[in-house]
Design an enzyme around this catalytic site. Structure first.
Site, mmCIF file in Angstrom:
data_model
loop_
_atom_site.group_PDB
_atom_site.id
_atom_site.type_symbol
_atom_site.label_atom_id
_atom_site.label_comp_id
_atom_site.label_asym_id
_atom_site.label_seq_id
_atom_site.Cartn_x
_atom_site.Cartn_y
_atom_site.Cartn_z
ATOM 1 N N PHE A 118 0.856 -1.184 0.000
ATOM 2 C CA PHE A 118 0.000 0.000 0.000
ATOM 3 C C PHE A 118 0.888 1.228 0.000
ATOM 4 O O PHE A 118 2.044 1.153 0.420
ATOM 5 C CB PHE A 118 -0.895 -0.031 1.252
ATOM 6 C CG PHE A 118 -2.354 0.123 0.948
ATOM 7 C CD1 PHE A 118 -2.989 -0.770 0.102
ATOM 8 C CD2 PHE A 118 -3.107 1.149 1.508
ATOM 9 C CE1 PHE A 118 -4.331 -0.635 -0.190
ATOM 10 C CE2 PHE A 118 -4.453 1.289 1.225
ATOM 11 C CZ PHE A 118 -5.070 0.392 0.375
ATOM 12 N N GLN A 232 -7.599 15.477 3.905
ATOM 13 C CA GLN A 232 -6.906 14.832 2.793
ATOM 14 C C GLN A 232 -7.775 14.801 1.532
ATOM 15 O O GLN A 232 -8.961 14.470 1.603
ATOM 16 C CB GLN A 232 -6.534 13.397 3.191
ATOM 17 C CG GLN A 232 -5.571 12.746 2.229
ATOM 18 C CD GLN A 232 -5.121 11.370 2.723
ATOM 19 O OE1 GLN A 232 -5.921 10.458 2.875
ATOM 20 N NE2 GLN A 232 -3.841 11.226 2.990
ATOM 21 N N HIS A 234 -8.252 13.266 -2.411
ATOM 22 C CA HIS A 234 -7.898 12.164 -3.291
ATOM 23 C C HIS A 234 -7.957 12.703 -4.717
ATOM 24 O O HIS A 234 -8.869 13.456 -5.047
ATOM 25 C CB HIS A 234 -8.912 11.028 -3.084
ATOM 26 C CG HIS A 234 -8.497 9.751 -3.712
ATOM 27 N ND1 HIS A 234 -8.569 9.553 -5.065
ATOM 28 C CD2 HIS A 234 -7.998 8.607 -3.185
ATOM 29 C CE1 HIS A 234 -8.130 8.330 -5.340
ATOM 30 N NE2 HIS A 234 -7.778 7.741 -4.218
ATOM 31 N N LEU A 244 -14.957 8.075 -5.262
ATOM 32 C CA LEU A 244 -13.590 7.756 -5.644
ATOM 33 C C LEU A 244 -13.486 6.769 -6.796
ATOM 34 O O LEU A 244 -14.174 5.762 -6.836
ATOM 35 C CB LEU A 244 -12.861 7.130 -4.456
ATOM 36 C CG LEU A 244 -12.493 8.020 -3.287
ATOM 37 C CD1 LEU A 244 -11.528 7.270 -2.393
ATOM 38 C CD2 LEU A 244 -11.871 9.310 -3.760
ATOM 39 N N GLU A 247 -7.012 4.144 -6.912
ATOM 40 C CA GLU A 247 -5.715 4.291 -7.561
ATOM 41 C C GLU A 247 -5.421 3.163 -8.541
ATOM 42 O O GLU A 247 -4.573 3.303 -9.414
ATOM 43 C CB GLU A 247 -4.612 4.365 -6.487
ATOM 44 C CG GLU A 247 -4.282 5.799 -6.147
ATOM 45 C CD GLU A 247 -3.589 5.949 -4.815
ATOM 46 O OE1 GLU A 247 -3.784 6.996 -4.192
ATOM 47 O OE2 GLU A 247 -2.880 5.017 -4.392
ATOM 48 N N ARG A 278 -0.111 10.686 -3.836
ATOM 49 C CA ARG A 278 -1.494 11.149 -3.878
ATOM 50 C C ARG A 278 -1.639 12.674 -3.788
ATOM 51 O O ARG A 278 -2.345 13.284 -4.579
ATOM 52 C CB ARG A 278 -2.235 10.500 -2.710
ATOM 53 C CG ARG A 278 -3.706 10.421 -2.871
ATOM 54 C CD ARG A 278 -4.303 9.782 -1.638
ATOM 55 N NE ARG A 278 -4.521 8.350 -1.840
ATOM 56 C CZ ARG A 278 -5.148 7.578 -0.952
ATOM 57 N NH1 ARG A 278 -5.585 8.087 0.183
ATOM 58 N NH2 ARG A 278 -5.317 6.298 -1.185
ATOM 59 N N HIS A 346 -11.618 13.521 1.137
ATOM 60 C CA HIS A 346 -12.121 12.219 1.576
ATOM 61 C C HIS A 346 -11.709 11.782 2.981
ATOM 62 O O HIS A 346 -12.173 10.759 3.453
ATOM 63 C CB HIS A 346 -11.796 11.132 0.549
ATOM 64 C CG HIS A 346 -10.445 10.535 0.706
ATOM 65 N ND1 HIS A 346 -10.260 9.179 0.755
ATOM 66 C CD2 HIS A 346 -9.247 11.101 0.838
ATOM 67 C CE1 HIS A 346 -8.981 8.944 0.897
ATOM 68 N NE2 HIS A 346 -8.351 10.076 0.958
ATOM 69 N N ARG A 381 -2.670 11.128 6.373
ATOM 70 C CA ARG A 381 -2.885 9.744 6.766
ATOM 71 C C ARG A 381 -2.394 8.786 5.682
ATOM 72 O O ARG A 381 -2.592 9.024 4.507
ATOM 73 C CB ARG A 381 -4.371 9.479 7.011
ATOM 74 C CG ARG A 381 -4.686 8.037 7.305
ATOM 75 C CD ARG A 381 -6.158 7.804 7.487
ATOM 76 N NE ARG A 381 -6.962 8.069 6.302
ATOM 77 C CZ ARG A 381 -7.077 7.231 5.285
ATOM 78 N NH1 ARG A 381 -6.428 6.089 5.282
ATOM 79 N NH2 ARG A 381 -7.841 7.542 4.244
#
Lengths: 567, 345
Positions: A118, A232, A234, A244, A247, A278, A346, A381
């Site tokens: 990740f 944050q 996205h 969303l 990715e 990101r 998000h 995060r």
């Protein structure tokens, strides 16, 4: 209503884990979970990716230490290192505990829980169940709470804490199904109501109800909020809904294209192109739109995520969910047409200021999950740490509240307090002079936040944002609830949610203005670099005389010294 | 490049939403309101309803939360089919609607109505509790968190699809048995029960199964497949229902429930004569006392209308019965072998 030992507000991952843990700690306790929706609908279910834990199933050399370092670095060094240590060292235990109680997980050949790589993680340590990890965790926790006989008050909207001086006596809430305002006297209260990123409205990937209710209630009761400016974004949200596009679409080779037909990422990340980090990709999309190279539509400006060159076979086999989403929500089949996208808010890193046990400054009041701010995410995060956060700190808060609930007997919540609260919310329906429409105010709030307190921030724009939020608050005092019925009045609920968002928006904007640096998700064009000398500290906001009063808290450091954050 | 060439214009149409309305505080019975709005292609039914609520009629009431097809809040009947409003494109509905440009929107069926499009979900939660829709872990709670159960990917796949269920209750709304009897366990709860029963970590398999074979349980399903057709997550719910039945016969035999005895009687008749001996079917399924008590009045009516089935002795074997019996024996042999294989594993 008789006295509860613990009232948990919110039935997502954090709230349900807290309830279960408290029942485990002491089955004799009288525990209630209040949720404005059925708990199995909570936004925890939207987390697809997974939860990080150094189980070392996939990579045998993974360690808790590495997880700690990745999290601190990802946070741009604003996370509290002692809190991160709790998060990461509890992680393997809590994932195994979830497994032991029946959560389904994808598996490796040796039958242990599967883990995948990740973003921002040095080893593959994200435990997952296909692309529905949050959903299966939430279902399992709900099932286990039913097994243990947790008392649920579903479709109750929490209004405010009832206070006795500086101590909480419990919660006052409205039963949505009947419209009745009711008292929930409680020795302890845990807020676990999720994030506040929905204030960006259709510039947000969040559920309609992620309106920061718990944070707003705590704030109104004088409990400080922390690091609210960190939201944050996205890079690829759908144009119309903000939902969303994960990715994976770029991972498989999708192109980002502007209205001139250029793969514009060559300007910002010539090597990594679409696969840059990101925050960088989000900023690049925003720049293209701001500089007039976006497409225009009634639903706002956007860019193209083009998958057509990948071919129908690959799209169908590797990206079926993304294709389905585009067809459902945009009416676009990515095999034939490019996907209209733009950056979307998000996740909210900020929240109710708590210590490592979920305790707030008010005795007997706790917060956990996205609702709270311990802080483990700092300024940014990492993917896979949000599910982990709600589980670990939900459990810790549940146990701490169970231990505290024993002794104290709060004075009762008086009938006239309940009647006053009832009057207060009903005034939205009765006043003849009320004319403002909820939808208009909410739209304008999202707009001003997106324009002025969005991805790029700058002093004059934030000032404009603050003025506009203040004007919206003024107009809100004339808002009209057109549905005057008692039964299931969603119009009233929406207005109450808007009130919460407006209260919190003020703190987000205030934080964005005062933090004169760029760190993690917070980007000031007028202060483009990280400033550790002045700003390596948390901000706090306490409501006094109707305005957020700013305060500061040091970041707890440990083994890891400040470093530049490069990937 | 000019602005206008960049602007993407979608097709627009006037669409009428014919929406079920009911407010228990003022209405004695439900009615329909028509809302006609101009919409552009690409819009979902939920966004259209949101638009109506914000711009036309703020009292219109429905549930919605994630708006992304994962929370299950916005299930409703759209053009006579239960589905999620948030994942349903208006333009797709316009293609299947009976009256041109009119989309009918109603609440889910088989659950008590609260207001407009909102129904009470508590009965479903109650049934989940009744049938222990949770893993009752083989590991004592005090030991949780120390080590993982080892589960193969193959075993995970047995319940993988079933855990896609978001409890939207679309299957509940379309279930034909529930329409006749609201006490029926319901497809979603059968699916969840199956998911728990095939989980090797669960310790309550036998008790859960005992509950499922009782009255209003798994044997009441008539295989109409409506649940599976309507499932918004495309879960093969009927496989789960068949799975529970096979499991019940295997573990509990065919003697303890009327459903199982019914299936057994069917098989005996087909094996012997190639068709059913209907006159004695109720007795073999439910016993003499039950049949006399429950079916005698109907039997009288049938006699009067001359609709009685032929007496058992007059039921002749079908032509070609010898060959059929041979094939039937072979088929039964395969089933028996499968069972041996399963229990040997």
């Amino acid at each position: 209503m008789k006295l509860f030992d613990i009232v948990i507000v919110g039935g997502g991952g954090a709230g349900l884990y807290a309830a279960m843990e408290a029942m485990k700690a002491n089955p004799a306790l009288n525990i209630a979970v209040l949720s404005k929706i059925y708990p199995n609908r909570s936004h925890t279910s939207a987390a697809q990716g997974g939860a990080n834990a150094a189980l070392a199933n996939s990579a045998k050399d993974d360690t808790v230490e590495m997880h700690i370092f990745d999290t601190i670095k990802g946070s741009d060094y604003l996370a509290d290192q002692d809190a991160v240590e709790v998060l990461c060292s509890e992680a393997p235990k809590i994932i195994r505990e979830l497994e032991n109680m029946g959560t389904p997980w994808s598996r490796l050949d040796d039958k242990t829980i599967a883990q995948r790589p990740f973003g921002g993680a040095g080893r593959p340590r994200c435990c997952y169940c296909a692309d529905k990890t949050g959903h299966t965790i939430l279902q399992t926790l709900y099932e286990q709470c039913l097994r243990k006989g947790v008392q649920f008050f579903n479709e109750y909207f929490a209004l405010d804490l009832s206070l006795d001086g500086s101590r909480s006596k419990g919660i006052i809430a409205m039963n949505i199904k009947t419209g009745k305002v009711e008292a929930f006297p409680a020795r302890t209260v845990i807020f676990a109501t999720g994030g506040y990123a929905k204030m960006y409205w259709n510039r947000s990937s969040n559920a309609a109800g992620n309106t920061g209710d718990g944070q707003a209630i705590a704030y109104r009761a004088g409990i400080p909020l922390k690091d609210m400016e960190f939201v944050q974004f996205h890079p690829t949200g759908l144009r119309k809904s903000g939902l969303l596009v994960t990715e994976g679409a770029r991972g498989e080779g999708g192109y980002l294209v502007n209205a001139l037909g250029e793969r514009f990422m060559s300007r910002y990340a010539p090597e990594k192109m679409e696969l840059g980090p990101r925050d960088l990709v989000s900023r690049s999309l925003e720049t293209e739109i701001l500089e007039g190279r976006g497409f225009d539509s009634p639903a706002g400006k956007y860019l193209h995520l083009d998958l057509r060159h990948l071919g129908a076979d690959l799209i169908k086999s590797r990206l079926p969910q993304i294709r389905e989403m585009c067809m459902y929500f945009e009416g676009v089949d990515p095999i034939d047409e490019p996907i209209p996208v733009r950056p979307t808010a998000h996740y909210s890193m900020g929240g109710i200021d708590t210590d490592n046990f979920g305790r707030t400054v008010m005795e007997g009041v706790y917060a956990a999950g996205e609702c709270g701010c311990v802080s483990v995410h700092g300024a940014n995060r990492l993917g896979g740490n949000s599910l982990l956060d709600i589980l670990v700190f939900g459990r810790i808060a549940g146990r701490a509240a169970a231990e505290e609930a024993g002794g104290f007997n709060p004075s009762p919540i008086l009938d006239n307090e309940v009647a006053d609260k009832d009057q207060e919310i009903r005034s939205f329906m009765r006043s003849k002079g009320h004319y403002e429409r909820y939808g208009t105010l909410r739209e304008e709030l999202g707009q001003t936040l997106g324009m002025n307190v969005g991805i790029y921030r700058e002093s004059s724009k934030i000032h404009r944002g603050i003025e506009e939020i203040a004007a919206l608050k003024e107009r809100f005092s004339h808002v009209r609830v057109f549905d005057t019925g008692d039964v299931y009045n969603t119009n009233l609920v929406q207005v109450l949610e808007l009130r919460n968002m407006l209260d919190l928006a003020e703190t987000v904007a205030a934080g964005a203005l005062v933090r004169e640096e760029s760190r993690g998700s917070h980007t000031r064009t007028d202060y483009p670099t990280r400033d550790d000398i002045n700003w390596h500290r948390h901000t706090t906001y306490t409501l006094m005389n109707g305005k957020p009063v700013l305060g500061f808290k040091p970041v707890s450091m440990g083994r890891y010294e400040l470093q530049e954050r490069t990937y | 490049m000019t602005d206008s060439s960049k602007q993407h214009i979608e097709e627009k149409r006037d669409v009428t939403f014919r929406v079920h309305r009911f407010n228990p505080q003022v209405d004695s019975k439900p009615y329909f309101d028509d809302y006609t709005i101009k919409l552009e292609k690409g819009i979902t039914v939920l966004r259209a309803l949101n638009y109506i609520k914000e711009h036309v009629d703020a009292s219109l009431t429905f549930r919605a939360f994630c708006q992304a097809g994962i929370c299950g809040s916005c299930a409703m009947r759209i053009n006579n089919m239960s589905k999620l409003a948030c994942t349903t494109q208006v333009w797709d509905e316009l293609e299947r609607t009976r009256e041109p440009n009119v989309i009918r929107v109603e609440p889910l069926r088989n659950l008590p109505l609260i207001k407009d499009l909102v129904v009470e979900m508590d009965p479903l939660v109650g049934k989940m509790q009744q049938f222990s829709n949770w893993v009752d872990s083989k590991m004592p709670e005090e030991q949780w968190g120390r080590k993982e159960f080892l589960v193969s990917e193959e075993e995970f796949r047995k319940y993988d699809k079933a855990t896609d269920c978001i409890l939207c209750a679309s299957c509940v709304s379309e279930c034909t048995i529930l329409r006749a009897n609201r006490d029926y366990v319901s497809p979603a709860v059968l699916l969840k029960s199956y998911r728990m029963n095939v989980d090797s970590r669960d310790a309550s398999h036998e008790q859960r199964l005992a509950g499922l074979v009782g009255d209003h349980g798994v044997w009441d399903c008539t295989h109409c497949y409506r649940c599976q057709e309507t499932c918004v997550k495309h879960i093969p719910i009927m496989d789960a229902i068949h799975g529970i039945r096979e499991d019940a016969i295997e573990r509990r035999g065919v003697k303890d429930t009327s459903g199982a005895r019914h299936a057994e009687a069917f098989m005996t008749d087909i094996g012997k004569k190639g068709k059913l001996v209907e006159a004695t079917l109720p007795i073999r399924t439910n016993g003499v006392a039950w049949t006399l008590k429950n079916l005698l009045p109907m039997a009288f009516k049938m006699v009067i209308k001359r609709r009685t089935p032929p007496p058992p002795l007059l039921v002749k074997s079908t032509s070609g019965i010898e060959q059929f019996r041979a094939e039937f024996r072979e088929m039964s042999g395969h089933v028996a072998k499968d069972h041996e294989k399963k229990s040997g594993e």
